[in-house]
Write an enzyme that holds these catalytic residues in place. Structure first.
Site, PDB file in Angstrom:
ATOM      1  N   LYS A 175      17.398 -14.605  41.575  1.00  0.00           N
ATOM      2  CA  LYS A 175      18.158 -13.838  40.570  1.00  0.00           C
ATOM      3  C   LYS A 175      18.744 -14.796  39.530  1.00  0.00           C
ATOM      4  CE  LYS A 175      21.868 -10.322  40.463  1.00  0.00           C
ATOM      5  NZ  LYS A 175      22.835  -9.554  41.274  1.00  0.00           N
TER       6      LYS A 175
ATOM      7  N   SER B  12      22.587  -4.510  40.790  1.00  0.00           N
ATOM      8  CA  SER B  12      22.163  -5.239  39.606  1.00  0.00           C
ATOM      9  C   SER B  12      20.924  -6.119  39.835  1.00  0.00           C
ATOM     10  CB  SER B  12      23.321  -6.108  39.103  1.00  0.00           C
ATOM     11  OG  SER B  12      23.633  -7.104  40.075  1.00  0.00           O
TER      12      SER B  12
ATOM     13  N   SER C  11      24.636  -4.714  45.030  1.00  0.00           N
ATOM     14  CA  SER C  11      23.556  -5.133  44.125  1.00  0.00           C
ATOM     15  C   SER C  11      22.283  -5.600  44.807  1.00  0.00           C
ATOM     16  CB  SER C  11      24.044  -6.240  43.200  1.00  0.00           C
ATOM     17  OG  SER C  11      24.661  -5.660  42.100  1.00  0.00           O
TER      18      SER C  11
HETATM   19  N1  GLN Z   1      27.225  -1.857  40.976  1.00  0.00           N
HETATM   20  C1  GLN Z   1      28.370  -2.644  41.335  1.00  0.00           C
HETATM   21  C2  GLN Z   1      29.112  -3.058  40.090  1.00  0.00           C
HETATM   22  O1  GLN Z   1      28.694  -2.688  39.034  1.00  0.00           O
HETATM   23  C3  GLN Z   1      27.962  -3.796  42.168  1.00  0.00           C
HETATM   24  C4  GLN Z   1      27.418  -4.920  41.409  1.00  0.00           C
HETATM   25  C5  GLN Z   1      27.029  -6.058  42.287  1.00  0.00           C
HETATM   26  O2  GLN Z   1      26.954  -5.937  43.514  1.00  0.00           O
HETATM   27  N2  GLN Z   1      26.797  -7.206  41.669  1.00  0.00           N
HETATM   28  O3  GLN Z   1      30.105  -3.735  40.148  1.00  0.00           O
END
Ligand code: GLN
Length: 471
Positions: free
Chosen positions: A65, A140, A164
């Site tokens: 990532k 994400s 994410s």
């Molecule tokens: N969807 C969650 C957020 O927007 C988690 C994001 C993540 O785990 N990086 O904060």
């Protein structure tokens, strides 16, 4: 490879062909390094020729990532703020992968600074779900999930602050695992919220996730929260599957869930009952996971983002006036969701408002931890859907941020409590995959992996046949 039946270079070429065929449509990557990968593959083949000892990941093609540093590669966090940043060092997890002879193929797309749930908030491109390219990948870490699901990489790393890794794993039909907080070093990860972030694996099956966990976990003097962590043979521990586990389900997990998701997840849990004991547990505070998570995350994120000031870190602005320079660079290089979080986080931690918001949310976090601790006195694991809905159409949740936040209701709890959680494909709704999530006690990551393996054994074969017939 060890038997000489295939070579690392040959395997890598197969993967690069898949990338050449599919990447144009799927947008999994922000950066590819075929040259570096070929060099590494050549070194592994040389080791094989010389009969030298091979690492655990020998020849496996791995995607990282783009918020995790790989020396010499860009690390943009999918933000214009870091468009020109090239990482000068390796994250600990990357160092460990290279030591075990993994081949790093490139950096994957994400929502900007990992803020999002569908991988449409990258400043550079929108990743597409390989199962249905009109739909989101989940986020994400969408790019990493796509890379594995579409066969462009064998394994991938993501980061999980509130789901994410698990959300895109469920949406793309692969395995995703968020380790216990502190089990994997975050050195070299661009942080979103330090008390929530964990790096973890994506793979096609539970064995792959266990293998990568074995490599990346462990104590690291450069990340103090890893202190006291023990190295474990996660692949060997997968055999715990044979043991009967107590698995809890809470009615709260299904409130607000789409009927079709609820149906397939309940069916798989029922099937698990053949091997494990299923118990009902009440978890009323879990209903508040979204407000607890987001208020805490806004506060930590606004603090983490202070370093990108246009002067020392991040994009640079030729401006003499300090205040203008800082605000200009942020205004021009950060996306709307990132700005929203910085503003809200700053607001709720201001002296005047702190007690009404931030202090309260810290207390709520504590209550939720206690509730989960109590539940784990009765059960070994909790099982739930991963997401309340199926992957939505690209653009469908662009207007209202709260709709996007609500998608995280079932995944954020694990980060609030610091517990391990993993996702494995349970079934399909139409052609769309649905993942079941398991959460475990702190430090009992192997039990979560074992339950995931149970699902593969109980449901896996039927599902693959079903999927092949459909496609
Ligand atoms: N969807 C969650 C957020 O927007 C988690 C994001 C993540 O785990 N990086 O904060």
């Amino acid at each position: 490879m060890r038997k000489g039946e295939c070579s690392a270079s040959g395997h890598l070429e197969e993967k690069t062909k898949v990338i050449e065929q599919k990447e144009g449509q799927l947008n999994a990557f922000l950066h590819l390094d075929f040259e570096g990968a070929r060099k590494k593959a050549g070194e592994i083949d040389e080791k094989i020729r010389k009969k030298k000892k091979l690492g655990k990941l020998a020849g496996l093609v791995i995607a990282i990532k783009d918020n995790i540093c790989v020396e010499g590669m860009p690390c943009t966090a999918a933000s214009k703020m870091l468009e020109n940043y090239v990482a000068p060092y390796n994250a600990t997890v990357v160092e460990k992968i290279l030591q075990e002879d993994g081949i790093i193929i490139g950096k994957t797309n994400l929502d900007e600074f990992a803020c999002g749930s569908d991988c449409t908030k990258s400043a550079f491109k929108i990743s597409r779900n390989p199962v249905d390219t009109e739909r989101v990948t989940g986020g994400s870490s969408g790019g990493s999930a796509v890379a594995v699901a579409s066969g462009m990489a064998d394994l991938a790393l993501g980061s999980d602050t509130g789901g994410s890794i698990r959300c895109p794993a469920s949406f793309c039909g692969v395995v995703g695992f968020k380790p216990t907080y502190g089990l994997v070093s975050r050195y070299g990860l661009l942080d979103l919220a330090m008390s929530f972030d964990q790096i973890g694996p994506f793979s096609k099956d539970t064995y792959g996730a266990a293998l990568l966990m074995e490599v990346i976990s462990g104590e690291d003097p450069r990340d103090s929260v890893t202190k006291g962590t023990k190295d474990r043979d996660y692949t060997r521990l997968l055999d715990k599957t044979k043991k009967k586990l107590k698995i809890g389900i809470a009615k709260e997990f299904f409130e607000g869930c789409d009927k079709e998701v609820e149906k397939v997840v309940k069916e798989i849990i029922e099937k698990l009952g053949e091997r494990h004991e299923i118990l009902e547990v009440p978890l009323p505070i879990s209903r508040y996971s979204v407000p607890i998570y987001f208020l805490n995350v806004f506060a930590e994120f606004s603090s983490a983002m202070q370093k990108y000031d246009g002067l020392k870190y991040g994009a640079f602005w030729e401006e003499l006036n300090l205040v203008d320079a800082v605000s200009e660079v942020r205004d021009r290089t950060l996306g709307k969701e990132v700005k929203r979080r910085i503003l809200l986080g700053t607001y709720i931690t201001m002296k005047e408002f702190k007690d009404a918001w931030y202090t309260k949310t810290l207390k709520a976090r504590d209550l939720m931890r206690k509730e989960f601790d109590n539940a784990f006195k009765k059960v070994d694991l909790l099982a739930s859907p991963t997401n309340p809905s199926l992957p939505w159409k690209i653009g469908e949740k662009n207007e209202d941020p709260v709709q996007m936040y609500l998608a995280d209701t079932l995944t954020t709890t694990a980060n609030i409590c610091g517990i391990p959680a993993g996702v494995v494909k349970a079934a399909f709704c139409g052609k769309l995959p649905v993942g079941v999530q398991f959460m475990g006690r702190i430090g009992e990551d192997e039990k979560v992996l074992a339950a995931m393996k149970s699902v593969e054994e109980l449901a896996g074969r039927d599902m693959d046949d079903e999927h092949n017939n459909r496609s």
